[in-house]
Design a protein around this motif. Structure first.
Motif, PDB file in Angstrom:
ATOM      1  N   ARG A   1       6.529  -6.777  11.094  1.00 11.22           N
ATOM      2  CA  ARG A   1       6.254  -5.511  11.786  1.00 11.22           C
ATOM      3  C   ARG A   1       4.785  -5.109  11.723  1.00 11.22           C
ATOM      4  NH1 ARG A   1      11.179  -2.194   8.821  1.00 11.22           N
ATOM      5  NH2 ARG A   1      12.930  -3.237   9.860  1.00 11.22           N
ATOM      6  N   SER A   2       3.970  -5.934  11.121  1.00  8.66           N
ATOM      7  CA  SER A   2       2.582  -5.538  10.885  1.00  8.66           C
ATOM      8  C   SER A   2       1.799  -5.364  12.182  1.00  8.66           C
ATOM      9  CB  SER A   2       1.881  -6.565   9.984  1.00  8.66           C
ATOM     10  OG  SER A   2       1.861  -7.833  10.589  1.00  8.66           O
ATOM     11  N   GLU A   3       0.925  -4.388  12.172  1.00  4.86           N
ATOM     12  CA  GLU A   3       0.053  -4.051  13.313  1.00  4.86           C
ATOM     13  C   GLU A   3      -1.393  -4.140  12.825  1.00  4.86           C
ATOM     14  OE1 GLU A   3      -1.409   0.078  15.326  1.00  4.86           O
ATOM     15  OE2 GLU A   3       0.706  -0.071  14.737  1.00  4.86           O
ATOM     16  N   LEU A   4      -2.156  -5.021  13.434  1.00  7.69           N
ATOM     17  CA  LEU A   4      -3.535  -5.276  13.000  1.00  7.69           C
ATOM     18  C   LEU A   4      -4.527  -4.507  13.857  1.00  7.69           C
ATOM     19  CD1 LEU A   4      -5.703  -6.862  11.381  1.00  7.69           C
ATOM     20  CD2 LEU A   4      -5.461  -8.686  13.088  1.00  7.69           C
ATOM     21  N   GLN A   5      -5.450  -3.823  13.200  1.00  8.37           N
ATOM     22  CA  GLN A   5      -6.557  -3.171  13.907  1.00  8.37           C
ATOM     23  C   GLN A   5      -7.868  -3.606  13.264  1.00  8.37           C
ATOM     24  OE1 GLN A   5      -6.379   0.941  14.973  1.00  8.37           O
ATOM     25  NE2 GLN A   5      -4.154   1.072  14.736  1.00  8.37           N
TER      26      GLN A   5
ATOM     27  N   ILE B   1      -7.641  -3.937   9.271  1.00  6.81           N
ATOM     28  CA  ILE B   1      -6.786  -2.846   8.811  1.00  6.81           C
ATOM     29  C   ILE B   1      -5.374  -3.132   9.301  1.00  6.81           C
ATOM     30  CG2 ILE B   1      -6.513  -0.360   8.682  1.00  6.81           C
ATOM     31  CD1 ILE B   1      -9.322  -1.423   7.865  1.00  6.81           C
ATOM     32  N   VAL B   2      -4.405  -3.138   8.404  1.00 11.76           N
ATOM     33  CA  VAL B   2      -3.030  -3.473   8.777  1.00 11.76           C
ATOM     34  C   VAL B   2      -2.102  -2.308   8.451  1.00 11.76           C
ATOM     35  CG1 VAL B   2      -1.084  -5.024   8.357  1.00 11.76           C
ATOM     36  CG2 VAL B   2      -3.407  -5.947   8.443  1.00 11.76           C
TER      37      VAL B   2
ATOM     38  N   GLY C   1      -4.577 -11.384   3.589  1.00 12.48           N
ATOM     39  CA  GLY C   1      -5.750 -11.317   4.451  1.00 12.48           C
ATOM     40  C   GLY C   1      -6.258  -9.971   4.889  1.00 12.48           C
ATOM     41  N   ALA C   2      -5.469  -8.912   4.742  1.00 15.56           N
ATOM     42  CA  ALA C   2      -5.941  -7.591   5.161  1.00 15.56           C
ATOM     43  C   ALA C   2      -7.024  -7.082   4.212  1.00 15.56           C
ATOM     44  CB  ALA C   2      -4.786  -6.599   5.193  1.00 15.56           C
ATOM     45  N   ASP C   3      -8.008  -6.369   4.761  1.00 12.97           N
ATOM     46  CA  ASP C   3      -8.965  -5.668   3.900  1.00 12.97           C
ATOM     47  C   ASP C   3      -8.309  -4.454   3.263  1.00 12.97           C
ATOM     48  OD1 ASP C   3     -11.462  -7.160   4.215  1.00 12.97           O
ATOM     49  OD2 ASP C   3     -11.343  -6.555   6.306  1.00 12.97           O
ATOM     50  N   VAL C   4      -7.511  -3.769   4.054  1.00 11.49           N
ATOM     51  CA  VAL C   4      -6.773  -2.608   3.569  1.00 11.49           C
ATOM     52  C   VAL C   4      -5.471  -2.534   4.358  1.00 11.49           C
ATOM     53  CG1 VAL C   4      -8.004  -1.045   5.133  1.00 11.49           C
ATOM     54  CG2 VAL C   4      -6.867  -0.103   3.136  1.00 11.49           C
ATOM     55  N   ALA C   5      -4.386  -2.140   3.686  1.00 15.27           N
ATOM     56  CA  ALA C   5      -3.072  -2.099   4.332  1.00 15.27           C
ATOM     57  C   ALA C   5      -2.365  -0.799   3.980  1.00 15.27           C
ATOM     58  CB  ALA C   5      -2.231  -3.290   3.896  1.00 15.27           C
ATOM     59  N   PHE C   6      -1.629  -0.273   4.954  1.00 15.76           N
ATOM     60  CA  PHE C   6      -0.859   0.950   4.772  1.00 15.76           C
ATOM     61  C   PHE C   6       0.565   0.686   5.244  1.00 15.76           C
ATOM     62  CE2 PHE C   6      -5.245   2.124   5.496  1.00 15.76           C
ATOM     63  CZ  PHE C   6      -5.504   3.017   4.465  1.00 15.76           C
ATOM     64  N   VAL C   7       1.523   0.927   4.367  1.00 17.99           N
ATOM     65  CA  VAL C   7       2.930   0.728   4.711  1.00 17.99           C
ATOM     66  C   VAL C   7       3.644   2.056   4.503  1.00 17.99           C
ATOM     67  CG1 VAL C   7       5.055  -0.532   4.206  1.00 17.99           C
ATOM     68  CG2 VAL C   7       2.837  -1.695   4.035  1.00 17.99           C
TER      69      VAL C   7
END
Length: 327
Positions: free
Chosen positions: A215-219, A226-227, A246-252
């Motif tokens: 479900r990840s969304e990459l920006q 940013i994921v 691999g993400a620099d920063v991730a928010f779930v």
């Protein structure tokens, strides 16, 4: 450090009924700190018990059961003083925090997260060391200042807390290893601590990690990855997993009945190069969405009223401002 040692000594001598209280969904660092501090103060003659708000993380139950320890969940408000450990605000205590605040019972804060000025103003005693990477380290250093010795089991409990909250030392400071050396000399069992913190071979957790990845969304913001992802459980674990791959920063995040919760994680390189503090961001978000937030520079969370989509938009705006300012 001497000030907090003196405060605890006076609290023991006061004859007050004391609760060592940690945040809801209490992690191993929180429960280890609460249990050990309560036991040591009890050995000095205090009327004290360890407690948590709402619930415990599953891994914390495993740790406590292994040592035949317990913490009380949502204790009766029949004590004279609450000492918050690994807890920076009433918001991290959920509904129990609201009841405690309304009760007028005195409280103290001994914490290692980003300082909260409101709590500083309200607390009977306030001691925060954001530079210390785990609450268990802080408790150990306080007990050393008090001239107290730990049992091997207490030392192992604190070692579990240190390893857990530093991400198996990925976020450790040089001082962390000085504390670890002291715990080992006190009889801490390093292999036992590692074994207790092994991720459970839990099918539901594995499925959750795969769902979060799917479900990840990459920006991309100013060259940073940013994921975002949504998940109903294991949010912190999932955010950490996304950073590891691999993400620099991730928010779930998750959303239910008009309320949300979000966990964020960032890589050490991202933090060093940008100076961004996720705990600061989450605290700001908590105020915007009538909730509470906070945490460390690289690991933080927020909950409040609204939708996850609304929160995502605000996070993107905040990161854009910070990243373009950082260059």
């Amino acid at each position: 450090m001497k000030d907090v040692a003196d405060f605890l000594t006076q609290a023991v001598r006061s004859g007050q009924r004391i609760v060592i209280l940690c945040h809801r969904n209490a992690d191993p660092d929180a429960v280890a700190s609460a249990v050990v501090l309560a036991e040591v103060m009890s050995s000095l003659g205090a009327q004290v018990k360890a407690a948590t708000a709402d619930d415990l993380a599953a891994i914390s139950e495993v740790v406590l059961n292994s040592f035949n320890r317990k913490v009380e969940v949502n204790p009766e408000l029949d004590f004279d003083l609450a000492i918050f450990v690994d807890t920076s605000s009433f918001g991290h205590l959920g509904e129990f925090g609201k009841k405690l605040r309304d009760s007028g019972i005195a409280f103290a804060v001994i914490d290692h997260h980003r300082p909260v000025e409101e709590m500083r103003q309200l607390a009977k005693f306030y001691y925060v060391r954001e530079d210390i990477t785990s609450e268990s380290e802080l408790i150990y250093r306080i007990l050393v200042e008090m001239g107290l010795k730990l049992t091997p089991e207490q030392a192992t409990l604190l070692l579990v807390g240190v390893i857990s909250d530093t991400g198996h030392f990925r976020f450790a400071s040089p001082e962390t290893f000085t504390v670890v050396e002291g715990l080992l000399k006190a009889g801490a069992d390093y292999n036992r601590a590692l074994e207790l913190l092994k991720p459970p071979d839990d099918l539901s957790r594995r499925v959750a990690m795969l769902k979060a990845a799917g479900r990840s969304e990459l920006q991309r913001i100013n060259g940073r990855l940013i994921v975002f992802s949504d998940l109903g459980s294991f949010e912190g674990d999932a955010a950490g997993m996304l950073v590891r791959i691999g993400a620099d920063v991730a928010f779930v995040g998750s959303e239910e009945k008009g309320e949300f919760r979000v966990s964020g994680r960032a890589s050490p390189e991202f933090l060093k190069e940008t100076g961004i503090h996720l705990g600061e961001m989450m605290e700001e978000l908590g105020k915007q969405f009538n909730g509470s937030g906070g945490g460390h520079a690289g690991a933080a969370s927020v909950s409040g009223k609204g939708s996850f989509e609304e929160v995502k938009k605000q996070i993107v705006k905040m990161l854009q401002r910070r990243l373009f300012k950082a260059g």
